[in-house]
Structure formats: structure tokens, C-alpha cells
Design a protein around this motif. Structure first.
Motif, PDB file in Angstrom:
ATOM      1  N   ILE A 175      37.421  35.534  46.159  1.00 57.35           N
ATOM      2  CA  ILE A 175      38.176  36.747  46.476  1.00 57.35           C
ATOM      3  C   ILE A 175      39.652  36.360  46.553  1.00 57.35           C
ATOM      4  CG2 ILE A 175      36.278  37.903  47.693  1.00 57.35           C
ATOM      5  CD1 ILE A 175      37.610  37.012  50.341  1.00 57.35           C
ATOM      6  N   SER A 176      40.534  37.366  46.671  1.00 58.47           N
ATOM      7  CA  SER A 176      41.971  37.039  46.615  1.00 58.47           C
ATOM      8  C   SER A 176      42.384  36.134  47.774  1.00 58.47           C
ATOM      9  CB  SER A 176      42.819  38.302  46.573  1.00 58.47           C
ATOM     10  OG  SER A 176      42.747  38.999  47.799  1.00 58.47           O
ATOM     11  N   ASP A 177      41.688  36.228  48.931  1.00 59.35           N
ATOM     12  CA  ASP A 177      42.029  35.360  50.072  1.00 59.35           C
ATOM     13  C   ASP A 177      41.835  33.882  49.738  1.00 59.35           C
ATOM     14  OD1 ASP A 177      42.251  37.767  51.297  1.00 59.35           O
ATOM     15  OD2 ASP A 177      40.727  37.449  52.827  1.00 59.35           O
ATOM     16  N   ASP A 178      40.998  33.578  48.707  1.00 64.97           N
ATOM     17  CA  ASP A 178      40.674  32.177  48.375  1.00 64.97           C
ATOM     18  C   ASP A 178      41.650  31.560  47.378  1.00 64.97           C
ATOM     19  OD1 ASP A 178      38.290  32.389  49.839  1.00 64.97           O
ATOM     20  OD2 ASP A 178      37.212  33.193  48.108  1.00 64.97           O
ATOM     21  N   ILE A 179      42.570  32.359  46.826  1.00 63.74           N
ATOM     22  CA  ILE A 179      43.330  31.878  45.666  1.00 63.74           C
ATOM     23  C   ILE A 179      44.096  30.585  45.934  1.00 63.74           C
ATOM     24  CG2 ILE A 179      45.400  32.475  44.278  1.00 63.74           C
ATOM     25  CD1 ILE A 179      44.016  34.956  43.481  1.00 63.74           C
ATOM     26  N   LEU A 180      44.655  30.476  47.152  1.00 59.41           N
ATOM     27  CA  LEU A 180      45.432  29.264  47.444  1.00 59.41           C
ATOM     28  C   LEU A 180      44.542  28.020  47.524  1.00 59.41           C
ATOM     29  CD1 LEU A 180      48.015  30.530  50.092  1.00 59.41           C
ATOM     30  CD2 LEU A 180      48.277  30.360  47.628  1.00 59.41           C
ATOM     31  N   GLN A 181      43.222  28.238  47.642  1.00 57.29           N
ATOM     32  CA  GLN A 181      42.301  27.087  47.729  1.00 57.29           C
ATOM     33  C   GLN A 181      41.745  26.685  46.358  1.00 57.29           C
ATOM     34  OE1 GLN A 181      42.240  29.024  50.781  1.00 57.29           O
ATOM     35  NE2 GLN A 181      43.302  27.171  51.421  1.00 57.29           N
ATOM     36  N   LEU A 182      42.090  27.421  45.303  1.00 55.98           N
ATOM     37  CA  LEU A 182      41.532  27.083  43.982  1.00 55.98           C
ATOM     38  C   LEU A 182      41.957  25.669  43.585  1.00 55.98           C
ATOM     39  CD1 LEU A 182      41.974  30.275  41.759  1.00 55.98           C
ATOM     40  CD2 LEU A 182      39.926  29.487  42.971  1.00 55.98           C
ATOM     41  N   GLU A 183      40.997  24.884  43.084  1.00 55.20           N
ATOM     42  CA  GLU A 183      41.315  23.498  42.741  1.00 55.20           C
ATOM     43  C   GLU A 183      41.989  23.387  41.381  1.00 55.20           C
ATOM     44  OE1 GLU A 183      37.449  21.823  43.231  1.00 55.20           O
ATOM     45  OE2 GLU A 183      37.600  22.009  45.425  1.00 55.20           O
ATOM     46  N   ARG A 184      41.705  24.372  40.520  1.00 55.42           N
ATOM     47  CA  ARG A 184      42.306  24.307  39.173  1.00 55.42           C
ATOM     48  C   ARG A 184      42.435  25.711  38.610  1.00 55.42           C
ATOM     49  NH1 ARG A 184      38.642  25.157  35.256  1.00 55.42           N
ATOM     50  NH2 ARG A 184      36.507  25.360  36.004  1.00 55.42           N
ATOM     51  N   LEU A 185      43.200  25.817  37.527  1.00 48.86           N
ATOM     52  CA  LEU A 185      43.329  27.112  36.857  1.00 48.86           C
ATOM     53  C   LEU A 185      42.238  27.222  35.797  1.00 48.86           C
ATOM     54  CD1 LEU A 185      47.197  27.173  36.445  1.00 48.86           C
ATOM     55  CD2 LEU A 185      45.833  28.800  37.763  1.00 48.86           C
ATOM     56  N   PRO A 186      41.639  28.390  35.653  1.00 46.83           N
ATOM     57  CA  PRO A 186      40.599  28.533  34.624  1.00 46.83           C
ATOM     58  C   PRO A 186      41.216  28.801  33.253  1.00 46.83           C
ATOM     59  CG  PRO A 186      40.885  30.600  35.788  1.00 46.83           C
ATOM     60  CD  PRO A 186      41.863  29.633  36.405  1.00 46.83           C
ATOM     61  N   ARG A 187      40.397  28.684  32.215  1.00 45.49           N
ATOM     62  CA  ARG A 187      40.869  29.130  30.898  1.00 45.49           C
ATOM     63  C   ARG A 187      40.514  30.594  30.678  1.00 45.49           C
ATOM     64  NH1 ARG A 187      37.963  24.940  27.514  1.00 45.49           N
ATOM     65  NH2 ARG A 187      36.804  25.050  29.458  1.00 45.49           N
ATOM     66  N   THR A 188      39.384  31.009  31.351  1.00 43.13           N
ATOM     67  CA  THR A 188      38.981  32.418  31.265  1.00 43.13           C
ATOM     68  C   THR A 188      38.705  32.924  32.674  1.00 43.13           C
ATOM     69  OG1 THR A 188      36.703  31.713  30.936  1.00 43.13           O
ATOM     70  CG2 THR A 188      37.953  32.283  28.964  1.00 43.13           C
ATOM     71  N   LEU A 189      39.041  34.186  32.915  1.00 44.36           N
ATOM     72  CA  LEU A 189      38.866  34.774  34.243  1.00 44.36           C
ATOM     73  C   LEU A 189      38.451  36.233  34.084  1.00 44.36           C
ATOM     74  CD1 LEU A 189      39.494  34.618  37.426  1.00 44.36           C
ATOM     75  CD2 LEU A 189      41.681  35.655  36.840  1.00 44.36           C
ATOM     76  N   ALA A 190      37.446  36.632  34.877  1.00 41.87           N
ATOM     77  CA  ALA A 190      37.122  38.066  34.939  1.00 41.87           C
ATOM     78  C   ALA A 190      37.614  38.569  36.284  1.00 41.87           C
ATOM     79  CB  ALA A 190      35.627  38.283  34.807  1.00 41.87           C
ATOM     80  N   VAL A 191      38.309  39.688  36.290  1.00 41.24           N
ATOM     81  CA  VAL A 191      38.746  40.302  37.541  1.00 41.24           C
ATOM     82  C   VAL A 191      37.921  41.565  37.707  1.00 41.24           C
ATOM     83  CG1 VAL A 191      40.678  41.302  38.805  1.00 41.24           C
ATOM     84  CG2 VAL A 191      41.068  39.344  37.295  1.00 41.24           C
ATOM     85  N   ILE A 192      37.158  41.603  38.788  1.00 42.79           N
ATOM     86  CA  ILE A 192      36.279  42.759  39.024  1.00 42.79           C
ATOM     87  C   ILE A 192      36.958  43.656  40.043  1.00 42.79           C
ATOM     88  CG2 ILE A 192      33.999  43.481  39.828  1.00 42.79           C
ATOM     89  CD1 ILE A 192      33.126  40.563  38.988  1.00 42.79           C
ATOM     90  N   GLY A 193      37.371  44.827  39.598  1.00 42.65           N
ATOM     91  CA  GLY A 193      38.095  45.758  40.461  1.00 42.65           C
ATOM     92  C   GLY A 193      39.552  45.829  40.040  1.00 42.65           C
ATOM     93  N   ALA A 194      39.939  46.983  39.478  1.00 41.82           N
ATOM     94  CA  ALA A 194      41.317  47.123  38.971  1.00 41.82           C
ATOM     95  C   ALA A 194      42.159  47.951  39.927  1.00 41.82           C
ATOM     96  CB  ALA A 194      41.304  47.729  37.564  1.00 41.82           C
ATOM     97  N   GLY A 195      42.063  47.650  41.223  1.00 37.60           N
ATOM     98  CA  GLY A 195      43.007  48.224  42.184  1.00 37.60           C
ATOM     99  C   GLY A 195      44.316  47.452  42.070  1.00 37.60           C
ATOM    100  N   VAL A 196      45.244  47.685  42.993  1.00 34.55           N
ATOM    101  CA  VAL A 196      46.561  47.040  42.889  1.00 34.55           C
ATOM    102  C   VAL A 196      46.410  45.519  42.870  1.00 34.55           C
ATOM    103  CG1 VAL A 196      48.780  46.700  44.019  1.00 34.55           C
ATOM    104  CG2 VAL A 196      47.777  48.980  43.960  1.00 34.55           C
TER     105      VAL A 196
END
Ligand SMILES: Cc1cc2nc3c(=O)[nH]c(=O)nc-3n(C[C@H](O)[C@H](O)[C@H](O)COP(=O)(O)OP(=O)(O)OC[C@H]3O[C@@H](n4cnc5c(N)ncnc54)[C@H](O)[C@@H]3O)c2cc1C
Length: 468
Positions: A166-187
């Protein structure tokens, strides 16, 4: 008047709680601010607004995205951008914002209690210290609930904070993906989709609604959708996710997303962003005589008073519009009302700042709303490419759009997509607040060369359309 420990206790140290506490302290009241996290600042500083805006800035800088209009699509400041590159800037800004906020609270003599608060009566809270020092009861003449929200999680989705996060976890991501799905197109979903896409990540954005951000002017959203597609974002609208399934094959660990239509999306990572729920669970609001709705939200009147008049609720916990900007103002207004201080405010005239790439900002009415209300209007537009500043900064696709009343020429709305939209909008906001006409922009000299000149060009365009 019974004696209480404090004049006001505020629960939650996000923007809403901070401003309520500081306003009450400035009125010489005894104020305590209860925060259950080890750091103050709420979602705004620690996981939401500030991290996302700083990551965006880091991406824009390192990817050279802003300069590509001038130097070409291959221009970049740094190749192979890593999560560490992005976190470097975010850590710096978060630390600074926490420090400034703490200092501000201390200077105003707000007592900070590092504890979780829960009601045991209408004037009494049981606070449980986060460092294990135990519990104690504190009482207050007034209580402000500013507990914010927690991300809504589907119980059937196997969140692991890395592959499915979830967005709260973003700072904990270990690496950047090559592909990403975003579920939910709110702001939040659309902002992150555009930020990752600017990094070169192949993004798929899924939403069950047929349109992105339905509250934003349709023409601005068309422009946003164009930009997203240019950055290779695949929009899967009118599609519902029926399940997420992590799997591993020769290409590594990935996620298969099943859509109700039968389609599938295979992606390295999935950002789940379907909304937030009011953080009222551990607060035990029934003990104070308060109901909350099924999304954990608390109902308030125009003064931010709950059904129990000495208890106020402000910020995201009351729902719409759920912005840091409006939360701050609500906190200030609640404290003023509690202590009988008249405070002038026009909170209904707030701007929306949407930090997609390119950014969007709007204030006032849009065309669809005015058409539904039967208000006759005309539109004036200026493209950044018509303005010298647009050419200088290399933003040739930005657009500023004014909407004004056909008969009175009173300004009704301002809608912008492009560089600095979130700053530019405040010029229009001021004219709206003072009930000004579109003619103001024609009669005013703007600095040259600036993007603000778009106001003048759009005003001329609109007045020309009147054919007078
Ligand atoms: C990714 C993202 C990007 C965003 N971008 C923007 C933006 O660009 N502009 C904008 O205006 N808004 C933005 N927002 C929204 C903004 O962050 C929120 O509107 C704002 O943080 C709400 O402030 P708040 O004070 O109501 O709550 P919060 O900031 O959520 O703070 C609530 C605090 O209360 C504490 N708390 C909860 N329960 C208890 C309890 N029982 N006892 C003690 N403490 C408790 C929590 O720990 C938390 O610290 C964004 C949000 C997200 C998630």
C-alpha cells in the motif's frame, strides 16, 4: 465548572491535530497532544503527503523529465535510478519537517504525550504510553479527535509490503520494479502511477470507474490521460479486480491480477490503493457517546462539533475532502470555536492540488457542474506553449482554463494542468474569493515572462469568445 487536567486534549499529531493544538495554546489554554506513533506529524509527514511529494520531486530531477521538452526524450540526470536515490531526499525532508513541527509545538507549550488515546467517558481519555510506561487517565474540557485514517485492505489479498503493498509501504520498498500495477485510480493511485511511469516503469492503472478522477474538469482529465499514455501507462478503466495471486517462475517473483472481465495482468509489483478508513477503532468512541459510520468516519456540524458538543473532530477522520491543507484549517477553526473566538474562513473555496506528472490544480466550479446547475458560462484558455515562460521551461503542453459567468463575467472556476499548476491556482483562488471578474486579468500587469501570464491570455481568449 469542574476542574480538568487540560483545557483541550487533541488526539493525533497530523496537520489537523497540530493546528488545533497550536491554536488553542495561542489562546493561552492548557493543551495536550496525544500521538501513538513514535514520531509526530501523522500520515502527512511520515507516509503520505510529504514522502510522495518529495519522491515526485526526486524523480523529476533525477530522470531529467522536466528538461526533456528542451533537450529531447533521452535526456536524463542519472541513469539507473535506485530506491536509495529517491529515499535520500525523502529522509532529509521528513526529518526536517518532524523537527520543525516538534519545535513549533514546544514553543507554543503544547504538552506532547507519546501514547494511544481511548475514551473512557465524554471528558476522559485513557492513554497508554508507547514506551511501555503503562496507562493513565487524562481529562479535558474539550477533546479534538484528529486521528486520521488507515489504508483500507482487502482481507483476501496477501500483502507483504514488497510485491503487494500500500502507499504507506513505499518508503520501505527495497527496489524499483520494471512493471507495476496500481489498483485504484483515486488521487493517490494516479499520482503514484504517473511518478513510477516517469521513472520508466511500465504501469497498468486499474479502476472500476469509467473515468479518472471524476471530480476534475473533463478536459483536464483528457490531457492527463494523454500524458499517462505517452509515458506508456495502460489504463484499465471499468475493470474490477477479483483477486491477486503472487507466483514464482523462471522470471522471478511476480503477481497475477485477475479482473472480473476475465483479463489478467502479470506484474512485478502491485500498489493497492482503494481508499482509507477512519482511524476510530481503538478510540472507543461509544464511551464518549459518539457514533461512527461503517467507514470509521465521524459526523460533525459546520463548526466541526460532533454529536457531543465539547468533542470536535477534524481532518481525514471526518471524510471529504481529506487533504492536509483543509485538515489544518479545520483544526484551527475547531479550536477557535471551542474557546469562543470568531474565526473567518472560506473553507469551501479550497483548491485541489493533484501531484501527478504533469500536476493538476483546480478551484471553483467545473464545466460539468455548471451545466448541471444551469449556469450560463464561457471559457477562456491559454496553452503554456503560447507563453514565453512555457517555451523557456520546456512545458509546451500545459493548459490553464478560466470559467466565468456569461452575463456578469464573474470568475467561477480555474482549472490547470502543467508545471506549477498547484502554485498558479492561488491567483485564481484570490480573485474567486473576492468575487472578481475575468476582466481583472486583462487589466492587470503580470511579471514577464511568467506562467501567470496564462491568466491574461486565457481572459482575452474568453472575452473574445463572447463576440463583444
Ligand atoms: C500518499 C498520500 C499523498 C497525499 N498527498 C496529499 C497532498 O499532496 N496534499 C494534501 O493536501 N493532502 C495529501 N494527502 C492527504 C493528507 O496526508 C491527509 O489529508 C492528512 O494527513 C490528514 O491529516 P490528519 O491530521 O487528519 O491525519 P493524519 O495525518 O493521518 O494523522 C493522524 C495521526 O493520529 C494518530 N492516531 C490515530 N489514532 C490515535 C489514537 N487512538 N491515539 C493517539 N494517536 C492516534 C496517528 O498515529 C497519526 O499520527 C495525501 C495522503 C496520502 C496517503
Amino acid at each position: 465548572m469542574p476542574e480538568y487536567d487540560y483545557d483541550m486534549v487533541v488526539i493525533g499529531s497530523g496537520p489537523a491535530g497540530q493546528r488545533a493544538a497550536i491554536q488553542a495554546a495561542k489562546l493561552d489554554k492548557r493543551v495536550a497532544l496525544v500521538e501513538r506513533k513514535a514520531v509526530i506529524g501523522g500520515m502527512c509527514i511520515n507516509t503520505g503527503t510529504i514522502p510522495s511529494k518529495t519522491l515526485r520531486e526526486a524523480v523529476l530531477h533525477l530522470s531529467g523529465y522536466r528538461e526533456r521538452g528542451v533537450y529531447g526524450a533521452s535526456y536524463t540526470v542519472k541513469q539507473n535510478i535506485t530506491m536509495d536515490d529517491l529515499l535520500f531526499r525523502a529522509d532529509h525532508v521528513i526529518r526536517h519537517e518532524i523537527d520543525v513541527t516538534r519545535h513549533q509545538l514546544m514553543r507554543n507549550r503544547v504538552e506532547m504525550l507519546a501514547a494511544e488515546g481511548a475514551f473512557v467517558g465524554p471528558h476522559t481519555l485513557r492513554i497508554t504510553y508507547v514506551d511501555g510506561r503503562g496507562q493513565r487517565d487524562v481529562s479535558a474540557a474539550y477533546v479534538v479527535i484528529a486521528t486520521g485514517t488507515t489504508a483500507t485492505r482487502d482481507p483476501h489479498t496477501p500483502f507483504d509490503g514488497q510485491r503487494i503493498f500500500i502507499s504507506d509501504d513505499i518508503l520501505q520498498l527495497e527496489r524499483l520494479p520494471r512493471t507495476l500495477a496500481v489498483i485504484g485510480a483515486g488521487v493517490i493511485g494516479v499520482e503514484y502511477a504517473s511518478i513510477f511511469a516517469a521513472l520508466g516503469v511500465r504501469v497498468t492503472l486499474v479502476d472500476k470507474r469509467s473515468r479518472l478522477l471524476p471530480f476534475v474538469d473533463a478536459e483536464i482529465i483528457e490531457a492527463l490521460a494523454y500524458h499517462l499514455r505517452q509515458d506508456r501507462v495502460t489504463l484499465r478503466l471499468s475493470e474490477e479486480v477479483s483477486g491477486l495471486e503472487p507466483f514464482r517462475d523462471e522470471k522471478g517473483e511476480r503477481v497475477r491480477i485477475h479482473l472480473s472481465s476475465g483479463k489478467q495482468i502479470v506484474t512485478e509489483m502491485a500498489l493497492y490503493s482503494i481508499g482509507r478508513t477512519g482511524a476510530t477503532d481503538p478510540l472507543n468512541v461509544p464511551a464518549a457517546g459518539l457514533p461512527s459510520d461503517e467507514r470509521g468516519r465521524i459526523k460533525v456540524n459546520e463548526h466541526y462539533q460532533t454529536a457531543v458538543p465539547h468533542i470536535y473532530a477534524v481532518g481525514d477522520v471526518i471524510g471529504f475532502p481529506s487533504l492536509a491543507s483543509t485538515s489544518m484549517e479545520q483544526g484551527r477553526l475547531a479550536a477557535c470555536h471551542a474557546f469562543g473566538v470568531e474565526a473567518k474562513s472560506v473553507p469551501e473555496l479550497f483548491p485541489y492540488g493533484i501531484y501527478t506528472i504533469p500536476e493538476i490544480s483546480t478551484v471553483g466550479r467545473n464545466e460539468e457542474e455548471l451545466t448541471n446547475l444551469g449556469v450560463p458560462y464561457e471559457v477562456g484558455k491559454a496553452h503554456y506553449r503560447e507563453i514565453a515562460r512555457g517555451q523557456i521551461i520546456g512545458d509546451s503542453t500545459g493548459l490553464l482554463k478560466l470559467i466565468f459567468h456569461l452575463d456578469t463575467r464573474q470568475l467561477l472556476g480555474v482549472h490547470i494542468i502543467g508545471e506549477d499548476a498547484t502554485e498558479l491556482v492561488h491567483i485564481g483562488q484570490a480573485v474567486l474569493a473576492f468575487g472578481g471578474q475575468v476582466d481583472y486579468f486583462v487589466q492587470t500587469v503580470f511579471n514577464y515572462p511568467t506562467l501567470a501570464e496564462c491568466y491574461k491570455t486565457a481572459a482575452f481568449d474568453g472575452i473574445n469568445r463572447l463576440g463583444w
